[in-house]
Design an enzyme around this catalytic site. Structure first.
Site, PDB file in Angstrom:
ATOM      1  N   SER A 241     -52.770 -58.216 104.886  1.00 17.29           N
ATOM      2  CA  SER A 241     -51.509 -58.931 105.054  1.00 17.29           C
ATOM      3  C   SER A 241     -50.644 -58.882 103.793  1.00 17.29           C
ATOM      4  O   SER A 241     -51.143 -58.713 102.685  1.00 17.29           O
ATOM      5  CB  SER A 241     -51.776 -60.391 105.408  1.00 17.29           C
ATOM      6  OG  SER A 241     -52.669 -60.492 106.490  1.00 17.29           O
TER       7      SER A 241
HETATM    8  N1  SAH Z   1     -57.602 -61.123 106.436  1.00 20.47           N
HETATM    9  C1  SAH Z   1     -57.433 -59.697 106.374  1.00 20.47           C
HETATM   10  C2  SAH Z   1     -56.353 -59.226 107.333  1.00 20.47           C
HETATM   11  C3  SAH Z   1     -56.915 -58.220 108.235  1.00 20.47           C
HETATM   12  S1  SAH Z   1     -55.955 -57.769 109.637  1.00 20.47           S
HETATM   13  C4  SAH Z   1     -57.196 -59.217 104.955  1.00 20.47           C
HETATM   14  O1  SAH Z   1     -57.040 -60.051 104.056  1.00 20.47           O
HETATM   15  O2  SAH Z   1     -57.203 -58.015 104.721  1.00 20.47           O
HETATM   16  C5  SAH Z   1     -56.858 -58.570 110.929  1.00 20.47           C
HETATM   17  C6  SAH Z   1     -58.294 -58.197 111.083  1.00 20.47           C
HETATM   18  O3  SAH Z   1     -58.786 -58.901 112.236  1.00 20.47           O
HETATM   19  C7  SAH Z   1     -58.565 -56.723 111.357  1.00 20.47           C
HETATM   20  O4  SAH Z   1     -59.475 -56.255 110.406  1.00 20.47           O
HETATM   21  C8  SAH Z   1     -59.178 -56.721 112.757  1.00 20.47           C
HETATM   22  O5  SAH Z   1     -60.153 -55.726 112.934  1.00 20.47           O
HETATM   23  C9  SAH Z   1     -59.777 -58.112 112.843  1.00 20.47           C
HETATM   24  N2  SAH Z   1     -60.036 -58.620 114.194  1.00 20.47           N
HETATM   25  C10 SAH Z   1     -59.342 -58.431 115.345  1.00 20.47           C
HETATM   26  N3  SAH Z   1     -59.920 -59.100 116.369  1.00 20.47           N
HETATM   27  C11 SAH Z   1     -61.007 -59.734 115.853  1.00 20.47           C
HETATM   28  C12 SAH Z   1     -62.014 -60.589 116.416  1.00 20.47           C
HETATM   29  N4  SAH Z   1     -62.044 -60.900 117.713  1.00 20.47           N
HETATM   30  N5  SAH Z   1     -62.983 -61.067 115.582  1.00 20.47           N
HETATM   31  C13 SAH Z   1     -62.990 -60.745 114.258  1.00 20.47           C
HETATM   32  N6  SAH Z   1     -62.072 -59.932 113.690  1.00 20.47           N
HETATM   33  C14 SAH Z   1     -61.090 -59.440 114.472  1.00 20.47           C
END
Ligand code: SAH
Length: 229
Positions: free
Chosen positions: A77
């Protein structure tokens, strides 16, 4: 905390001083100027080396004002959004926090600077395993990673003082509501790609008080087969 900066120094000839300078500028221009005021959140944003959470070829962009691809179609993000979501949770050193969507691990590391312990769930095994290795090399011993579907929560570790969701379902997952302690907060993006809002929930006398706080655009929350929630 002591960082292993060897990777940073090899990439693109940048030194860790260059990254520190870029990070200071990021905090000044993107975080403080836009109204983040919790001194602990500001300190955490100043401390965590964001460039170590992106691929080596993207390190020169790590402190810029936008999200960055991290593989599997997912993103780390934008710095401001990380700081904003962290601040609204009112983090303190006693809190046990659940994160859904580990991704690069950056948001979890920010929380680990501020809270007692962080439990984070990632649906893609490749991303979850990579984040695990990074946390251990950076000596973040207060973060636990689970590979699985975060929609379902983490019953063995519940309840939590705060929950942060960094992928967007179209509704608030019922299991996550149940894992909030009395007085606890959850910040979660809800909606589809075109119409999404960050929602802040607070559990008061067993009921959830809901507030829309910011329009956003997160990747969708998916199950282990890739279907959107
Ligand atoms: N917090 C992260 C942002 C990642 S983007 C950072 O600081 O980099 C969102 C993430 O959510 C992605 O990696 C995606 O694979 C994950 N995601 C999507 N659906 C999910 C679920 N049901 N359970 C866990 N993770 C999930």
């Amino acid at each position: 905390m002591i960082w292993n900066n060897s990777g940073a120094q090899q990439s693109g000839g940048e030194t860790s001083e260059t990254y520190t300078r870029q990070r200071t500028q990021m905090v000044k221009e993107q975080i403080i100027r836009r109204g983040i005021s919790d001194p602990n959140v500001i300190r955490a944003m100043m401390t965590v080396p964001r460039h170590l959470f992106v691929d080596e070829e993207d390190r020169n962009e790590a402190y810029e004002d936008h999200p960055i691809g991290i593989g599997e179609g997912q993103t780390i993000s934008q710095p401001y959004i990380v700081a904003f979501m962290t601040e609204v949770l009112k983090p303190d050193s006693t809190m046990r926090v659940l994160e859904i969507g580990t991704g690069s691990g950056y948001q979890a590391a920010i929380l680990a600077e501020l809270c007692d312990s962080v439990f984070t769930i990632e649906v893609f095994e490749s991303l979850g395993e990579k984040a695990k290795r990074l946390f251990s090399s950076m000596e973040y011993h207060n973060i636990q990673v689970k590979v699985g579907d975060g929609y379902l929560g983490w019953a063995e570790k519940a309840p939590f003082d705060a929950i942060i969701v960094t992928c967007a379902p179209t509704h608030i997952p019922e299991p996550l509501k149940k894992e909030l302690k009395e007085g606890a907060r959850m910040i979660i993006p809800v909606g589809n790609f075109y119409n999404q809002e960050l929602i802040l929930l607070e559990k008061k006398e067993g009921k959830l008080i809901r507030q829309n706080v910011l329009p956003v655009r997160f990747v969708p929350m998916i199950d282990t087969k890739g279907n959107k929630y």
